[in-house]
Scaffold this motif. Structure first.
Motif, PDB file in Angstrom:
ATOM      1  N   MET A  33       1.132  -1.248   0.293  1.00  0.00           N
ATOM      2  CA  MET A  33      -0.442  -0.051   0.415  1.00  0.00           C
ATOM      3  C   MET A  33       0.758   1.626  -0.562  1.00  0.00           C
ATOM      4  SD  MET A  33      -1.650   0.384   4.517  1.00  0.00           S
ATOM      5  CE  MET A  33      -2.140   1.605   3.710  1.00  0.00           C
ATOM      6  N   ASP A  34       0.010   1.998  -0.597  1.00  0.00           N
ATOM      7  CA  ASP A  34       0.868   3.671  -0.594  1.00  0.00           C
ATOM      8  C   ASP A  34       0.503   4.307   0.522  1.00  0.00           C
ATOM      9  OD1 ASP A  34       2.336   3.112  -3.197  1.00  0.00           O
ATOM     10  OD2 ASP A  34       0.570   3.601  -4.433  1.00  0.00           O
ATOM     11  N   LEU A  35       2.047   4.789   1.587  1.00  0.00           N
ATOM     12  CA  LEU A  35       1.431   5.826   2.160  1.00  0.00           C
ATOM     13  C   LEU A  35       1.486   7.381   2.441  1.00  0.00           C
ATOM     14  CD1 LEU A  35       3.531   3.944   5.296  1.00  0.00           C
ATOM     15  CD2 LEU A  35       0.700   4.221   5.343  1.00  0.00           C
ATOM     16  N   ASP A  36       0.972   8.623   2.423  1.00  0.00           N
ATOM     17  CA  ASP A  36       0.639   9.351   2.584  1.00  0.00           C
ATOM     18  C   ASP A  36       1.514  10.394   3.880  1.00  0.00           C
ATOM     19  OD1 ASP A  36       0.302  12.516   2.997  1.00  0.00           O
ATOM     20  OD2 ASP A  36      -2.185  11.906   1.535  1.00  0.00           O
ATOM     21  N   LEU A  37       2.586  10.544   3.613  1.00  0.00           N
ATOM     22  CA  LEU A  37       3.409  11.169   4.442  1.00  0.00           C
ATOM     23  C   LEU A  37       3.153  12.872   4.836  1.00  0.00           C
ATOM     24  CD1 LEU A  37       6.775  11.537   1.789  1.00  0.00           C
ATOM     25  CD2 LEU A  37       6.038   9.763   3.512  1.00  0.00           C
ATOM     26  N   ALA A  38       1.852  13.190   4.099  1.00  0.00           N
ATOM     27  CA  ALA A  38       1.401  14.303   4.893  1.00  0.00           C
ATOM     28  C   ALA A  38       0.228  13.975   6.850  1.00  0.00           C
ATOM     29  CB  ALA A  38       0.041  14.861   4.606  1.00  0.00           C
ATOM     30  N   GLN A  39      -0.289  12.947   6.216  1.00  0.00           N
ATOM     31  CA  GLN A  39      -0.841  11.406   7.075  1.00  0.00           C
ATOM     32  C   GLN A  39       0.010  11.132   8.050  1.00  0.00           C
ATOM     33  OE1 GLN A  39      -3.373   8.981   5.268  1.00  0.00           O
ATOM     34  NE2 GLN A  39      -4.413  10.511   4.247  1.00  0.00           N
ATOM     35  N   VAL A  40       1.327  10.528   7.581  1.00  0.00           N
ATOM     36  CA  VAL A  40       2.640   9.742   8.141  1.00  0.00           C
ATOM     37  C   VAL A  40       3.069  11.200   9.341  1.00  0.00           C
ATOM     38  CG1 VAL A  40       4.590   8.730   8.543  1.00  0.00           C
ATOM     39  CG2 VAL A  40       2.953   8.000   6.934  1.00  0.00           C
ATOM     40  N   ARG A  41       2.909  12.444   8.903  1.00  0.00           N
ATOM     41  CA  ARG A  41       3.518  12.874   9.749  1.00  0.00           C
ATOM     42  C   ARG A  41       2.878  13.925  10.640  1.00  0.00           C
ATOM     43  NH1 ARG A  41       8.391  16.261   8.370  1.00  0.00           N
ATOM     44  NH2 ARG A  41       8.012  15.322   6.143  1.00  0.00           N
TER      45      ARG A  41
END
Length: 325
Positions: free
Chosen positions: A1-9
């Motif tokens: 799956m692809d992660l959204d870096l804004a969500q991870v941050r």
């Protein structure tokens, strides 16, 4: 799956702060936007990462497992962007100790230095800044450095750049408020008020231990204006502030309403030690780090920031050791 870096941050910052308001402020977004990002990440992962209730914010077991890989992912993402889009990004410097106005010193050192580009970022405290440096999220830090428990500062180097005299902050109703100068020992019968939790301010604790000030009380850190107001209305207490730290505007003392004032300390004069800190071993240090160190060194020489006379001044032991290196 692809992660959204804004969500991870958003998750990583919320996990560090354990407070959605502070995390949103660090990211310069609304609390609603922060909550949405974390919720979308949790939905994508199929696991709850944070518990949120009336008592506050806490990490779930899944959140604890995800946090360190998430931090590494963010570092690699930042490096990837910098390699392509911004080969000369500004040096990020995390600054803490905000009630003592550290930006005064940063600005004085770096303003007008040709080609020096820095991006000051508010840091919560030394432990959080040290962690960000060791994870590669920041290039340097600025504030007061002291030994951290459990060796959490291992791998960091620091250089003392300014020793600032400290004044006593008093209500005008305090019994000693009329003095032109005070000795630290004069304050033994007063209560030392901390602008945050007692265990988070190493300098004040070492001062109190050194000069026999037994009565100490903590506060909730709601900013300098709120803290000064607490001191103003309590004639039994005092606190310490660097001598050049600007006070918020307060009405002058009137009949029935005290004001606040600062009184210089002498015999000895306590000095607050400001330092730059960075990763000791870094295979790719930011190219502006050496110019930044040079700018602080030049300003220290020009403004005589590192003057210290042990017969006249007082420094906590770790700061005195750093000065001798």
């Amino acid at each position: 799956m692809d992660l959204d870096l804004a969500q991870v941050r958003a998750f990583a910052v919320a996990a560090e702060e354990l407070h959605f308001g502070r995390a949103a402020a660090r990211l310069a977004i609304s609390q609603q936007a922060l909550s949405k990002r974390v919720a979308r990440l949790e939905a994508a992962l199929g696991a709850r990462l944070l518990d949120r209730d009336a008592r506050g914010v806490g990490l779930t077991e899944a959140g604890r497992r995800f946090l360190e890989p998430a931090r590494r992912l963010l570092v690699h993402g930042d490096h990837a962007v910098a390699a392509v889009a911004c080969t000369r990004r500004p040096l990020r410097i995390d600054v803490w100790g905000h009630l003592y106005a550290p930006m005064r010193t940063v600005a004085q050192a770096v303003e007008g230095v040709p080609g020096l580009e820095v991006e000051p970022v508010p840091g919560r405290d030394l432990p959080s800044v040290a962690a960000a440096l060791l994870r590669g999220e920041s290039d340097a830090g600025f504030g007061r450095v002291h030994p951290l428990p459990d060796g959490r500062d291992a791998g960091l180097a620091h250089r003392l750049v300014r020793l600032e005299p400290v004044d006593a902050l008093l209500s005008t109703d305090h019994p000693l408020a009329g003095r032109d100068v005070l000795r630290p020992a004069d304050l033994r019968d007063s209560v030392l008020r901390y602008p945050a939790a007692v265990d988070r301010l190493d300098f004040l604790t070492r001062f109190a231990d050194q000069f026999g000030i037994a009565a100490r009380t903590g506060s909730t850190n709601l900013g300098l204006e709120h803290f000064v107001e607490r001191v103003r209305t309590d004639p039994a207490c005092f606190s310490l502030l660097p001598a050049d730290c600007p006070l918020p505007d307060h009405p002058a003392a009137t009949a029935g309403r005290p004001g606040v004032r600062t009184v210089p300390l002498a015999d000895p004069t306590p000095l607050y030690a400001w330092s730059l800190v960075w990763r000791e071993e870094d295979s790719r240090p930011h190219p502006q780090l050496e110019p930044l160190l040079g700018a602080f060194g030049e300003e220290a020489r020009h403004s005589r920031w590192l003057e210290y006379d042990p017969a006249r001044d007082w420094l906590p032991g770790p700061d005195e050791d750093a000065l001798r290196r």
